[in-house]
Design a protein around this motif. Structure first.
Motif, mmCIF file in Angstrom:
data_model
loop_
_atom_site.group_PDB
_atom_site.id
_atom_site.type_symbol
_atom_site.label_atom_id
_atom_site.label_comp_id
_atom_site.label_asym_id
_atom_site.label_seq_id
_atom_site.Cartn_x
_atom_site.Cartn_y
_atom_site.Cartn_z
ATOM 1 N N PRO B 39 0.822 -1.221 0.000
ATOM 2 C CA PRO B 39 0.000 0.000 0.000
ATOM 3 C C PRO B 39 0.848 1.260 0.000
ATOM 4 C CG PRO B 39 -0.867 -1.606 1.553
ATOM 5 C CD PRO B 39 0.435 -2.158 1.066
ATOM 6 N N GLY B 40 0.553 2.151 -0.902
ATOM 7 C CA GLY B 40 1.273 3.421 -0.972
ATOM 8 C C GLY B 40 2.673 3.317 -1.558
ATOM 9 N N THR B 77 2.556 -20.628 -0.124
ATOM 10 C CA THR B 77 2.645 -21.747 0.812
ATOM 11 C C THR B 77 2.778 -21.228 2.235
ATOM 12 O OG1 THR B 77 3.748 -23.090 -0.864
ATOM 13 C CG2 THR B 77 3.941 -23.812 1.428
ATOM 14 N N ALA B 78 1.923 -21.720 3.116
ATOM 15 C CA ALA B 78 1.978 -21.368 4.543
ATOM 16 C C ALA B 78 2.078 -19.853 4.720
ATOM 17 C CB ALA B 78 3.151 -22.083 5.218
ATOM 18 N N ALA B 79 1.031 -19.189 4.312
ATOM 19 C CA ALA B 79 1.032 -17.723 4.267
ATOM 20 C C ALA B 79 1.367 -17.099 5.620
ATOM 21 C CB ALA B 79 -0.336 -17.226 3.797
ATOM 22 N N SER B 84 0.931 -9.949 2.842
ATOM 23 C CA SER B 84 -0.211 -9.086 2.499
ATOM 24 C C SER B 84 0.251 -7.974 1.579
ATOM 25 C CB SER B 84 -0.827 -8.489 3.773
ATOM 26 O OG SER B 84 -1.354 -9.494 4.599
ATOM 27 N N ALA B 85 -0.347 -7.905 0.398
ATOM 28 C CA ALA B 85 0.038 -6.925 -0.632
ATOM 29 C C ALA B 85 -0.877 -7.146 -1.830
ATOM 30 C CB ALA B 85 1.495 -7.128 -1.050
ATOM 31 N N THR B 86 -0.685 -6.346 -2.874
ATOM 32 C CA THR B 86 -1.366 -6.591 -4.134
ATOM 33 C C THR B 86 -0.366 -7.176 -5.113
ATOM 34 O OG1 THR B 86 -2.941 -4.793 -3.757
ATOM 35 C CG2 THR B 86 -2.694 -5.567 -6.024
ATOM 36 N N VAL B 112 -3.517 -11.434 4.557
ATOM 37 C CA VAL B 112 -3.262 -12.615 5.382
ATOM 38 C C VAL B 112 -3.575 -12.257 6.826
ATOM 39 C CG1 VAL B 112 -1.585 -14.334 6.108
ATOM 40 C CG2 VAL B 112 -1.467 -13.369 3.798
ATOM 41 N N ASN B 113 -4.535 -12.981 7.385
ATOM 42 C CA ASN B 113 -5.002 -12.696 8.744
ATOM 43 C C ASN B 113 -4.353 -13.642 9.752
ATOM 44 O OD1 ASN B 113 -7.020 -10.747 7.840
ATOM 45 N ND2 ASN B 113 -8.034 -12.530 6.959
ATOM 46 N N PRO B 114 -4.071 -13.140 10.965
ATOM 47 C CA PRO B 114 -3.450 -14.007 11.979
ATOM 48 C C PRO B 114 -4.357 -15.162 12.368
ATOM 49 C CG PRO B 114 -3.427 -11.685 12.644
ATOM 50 C CD PRO B 114 -4.261 -11.774 11.406
#
Lengths: 114, 114
Positions: B39-40, B77-79, B84-86, B112-114
């Motif tokens: 982001p940004g 794999t195993a995020a 987290s990005a585009t 990617v959420n905890p």
């Protein structure tokens, strides 16, 4: 490291103003590119240049022009800014030739036209 | 006209899980790039895929190219949260005189959420 710099990170202009966005690269790349990035549309190519004083239209050149007087510098010009040109503008550069060449991107200029 | 389509456009996944992002394109090409954008920030090159069957891996990311199917995949794999990005794929329609010209997909926004 390749460095591509853009003259402004944020810019606010009024409708009808002439706007200059500047891009400079320090890696002696032959090719330089201007894209605009809009949500949901990815990056779209406006213009590119493969040599000094040479330019080619990309996919969305309407309302834009470019200038490349020196190898390291590529300028994007909005002759008469309009609100639909509010966007993120990204400059990129790469080596030329058929050999696949990565494009290296600048930090972007977020332009708002009021 | 070359079209490049990514799916999904939005991906929310849990840490530790695996997932694949797909990039389909409409015209023959044997050169494809994957980029990441925080982001940004600007675009950062991840992978350059130059031939049919090419596979590249870096950490938890693996990219592959099937030129016959006109398909590239980016497998996670195993995020972890740092991924987290585009993510953008870009297809290279290189020209003899001027080198690469990229057409980008719309981008996949990965969270990617905890």
């Amino acid at each position: 490291d390749v460095k591509v710099t853009q003259s402004s990170r944020y810019l606010v202009k009024r409708t009808g103003e002439k706007v200059f966005l500047e891009c400079v690269q320090d890696m002696d790349h032959e090719n330089m590119f201007w894209y605009r990035q809009d949500p949901g549309l990815g990056l779209r190519l406006i213009y590119f240049s493969y040599d000094v004083k040479m330019k080619e239209k990309g996919d969305i050149p309407e309302g834009y022009s470019v200038s490349r007087e020196k190898k390291e510098r590529f300028s994007l010009i909005l002759e008469s800014a309009s609100t639909n040109q509010t966007s993120m503008y990204l400059c990129a550069s790469s080596f030329a030739g058929r050999a696949p060449r990565e494009q290296f991107f600048g930090p972007g200029t977020r332009l708002t036209v009021l | 006209e070359l079209k490049v389509e990514q799916n999904p456009l939005f991906l929310s996944m849990q840490e530790g899980k695996n997932y694949t992002i797909y990039c389909n394109y409409s015209t023959t090409s044997d050169r494809l790039y994957w980029y990441r954008q925080d982001p940004g920030k600007s675009l950062e090159s991840l992978f350059v895929l130059l031939s049919n069957g090419a596979v590249k891996q870096e950490g938890r990311l693996m990219a592959s190219l099937d030129t016959k199917a006109r398909l590239s995949t980016l497998h996670i794999t195993a995020a972890v949260h740092d991924l987290s990005a585009t993510y953008f794929c870009a297809v290279d329609m290189a020209r003899e005189t001027s080198g690469s010209r990229l057409t980008f997909g719309e981008g996949t926004q990965l969270t990617v959420n905890p």
